[in-house]
Design an enzyme around this catalytic site. Sequence first.
Site, PDB file in Angstrom:
ATOM      1  N   ASP A 161     -33.057 -18.948  25.239  1.00  0.00           N
ATOM      2  CA  ASP A 161     -33.714 -20.153  25.722  1.00  0.00           C
ATOM      3  C   ASP A 161     -34.678 -19.792  26.857  1.00  0.00           C
ATOM      4  OD1 ASP A 161     -33.723 -23.170  25.769  1.00  0.00           O
ATOM      5  OD2 ASP A 161     -33.114 -22.788  27.838  1.00  0.00           O
ATOM      6  N   GLU A 191     -37.660 -18.080  22.774  1.00  0.00           N
ATOM      7  CA  GLU A 191     -38.796 -18.918  23.106  1.00  0.00           C
ATOM      8  C   GLU A 191     -39.691 -18.061  24.001  1.00  0.00           C
ATOM      9  OE1 GLU A 191     -37.457 -23.505  23.373  1.00  0.00           O
ATOM     10  OE2 GLU A 191     -36.674 -22.248  24.973  1.00  0.00           O
TER      11      GLU A 191
END
Length: 457
Positions: free
Chosen positions: A348, A384
């Site tokens: 993340d 990400e």
Amino acid sequence: MVVKMGNWGEKHQWSSGHHQPLGARALGHGVNFALYSHAAERVQLVLWDNPERRRPSQVIDLSPVTNKTGAVWHVFVHDLRPGAAYAYRVDGPKSPGNRFDWDKCLLDPYARAIDRRFYERAAACEPGDNVGECVRGVVVGEDYFDWGDDRLPRVPAEKSVIYECHVKGVTAHPSSGVQFPGTFAGLTEKLDYFADLGVTALELMPVQAFDDDVPRQNSRGEELGNYWGYSQLSFMAIEPSYFARGSQPHLSELKKLVKRAHSLGLEIILDVVFNHTTEANHQGPTLSWRGIDNRAYYLLSAQDERYYMNFTGCDNTFNSNSRAGSRLIIDTLEYLAREFHVDGFRFDLGGTFYYTADGYTDYPEIIKLINRSPVLRGLKLSAEPWDASGLVLEGRFGGPEWLEWSGSWRNRVRRWVNFGEGEADVKAHLAGQAPEFVFYHKNPARSVNFACVHDGF
């Protein structure tokens, strides 16, 4: 000395212990505790033989002479057994970059299980002793599990179809028809369904223990709980509410999920959150990392070290390239890979890996360590490739083996769906006639294409 367990007033003998491994390690005749803190001047171990009690059964003051090696404080507690709970008090210099508070009982960053039955976030924010309301680590014993002939499916990246999944949400409703709704066991019951869908992997939203007491309100002013799990209380410990057999650690339930998935050819990928923690900004709770060694675990403002750098939108940024921060991340990843046989990780806000205390760096230490790890080699690693402050690293994140979530693909497809823009380009790409379509990675097979996920909903 023979020590009975669980009754108030009984004391365990203790000795110097060893500085490795970090965390609480149960041995046949006791438990070794080891805690990293470079800046600490005083450390106390707080023990609960009986975790059902708020009041601790024993406290042990660690000597900087006999209970410290380098920056690691350590002690061996004789006859202590798995299931006991523990926390630390840590004190040190009162300077802008440190946030020591002897009144606060702190969770071990290396705890492999937690107990938050009495946890109150407000008690960690306000002045005063929170010993009765702290999050406690739980000593975990050897958990033998028969993996049999379990093998990772090793589905090639270009053939992967990934289904993002919330462990609780997928079976919480009675319509799921499972025996243990909202748990690892419940999800295990539904794996045949996912295999029939034709997906090749389940990507589990965070299963690391998270803070469900983070104050949030919706637009109507109603109090909301933390549901997704992106507000970490611990990196290593597994979320206790996902165990079917109650709050105590039953790690075999996650292992059974992974083993069953592999038998169906499904991979299990964990969405991991190392970019921030639930301790939030300078007004947030002192729960663990900040009270143990604030400088080591967080990126602090260069203008005023009382405050935190915020590249995450969550009020702080974890220092993933310090010696302590990078080691905790690597130790966590390797533990999860070895212990649970998971097939990979999705990072993340991976862009935060590219910051150090001195600013942005092209090849951060944490990426080097991940790329060199023999335990992580061959697993699916995706990220990400951005942060929450505007940094975008599409096409240059991590290295050639990394997968990147393609925000560009998402944006292009959603513009077509919502506004009809670029319809011909999208249809040509989906038909395999436009391989260059918004791929920023040198290898298009390394692009994770998605139209929507949990973000935005």
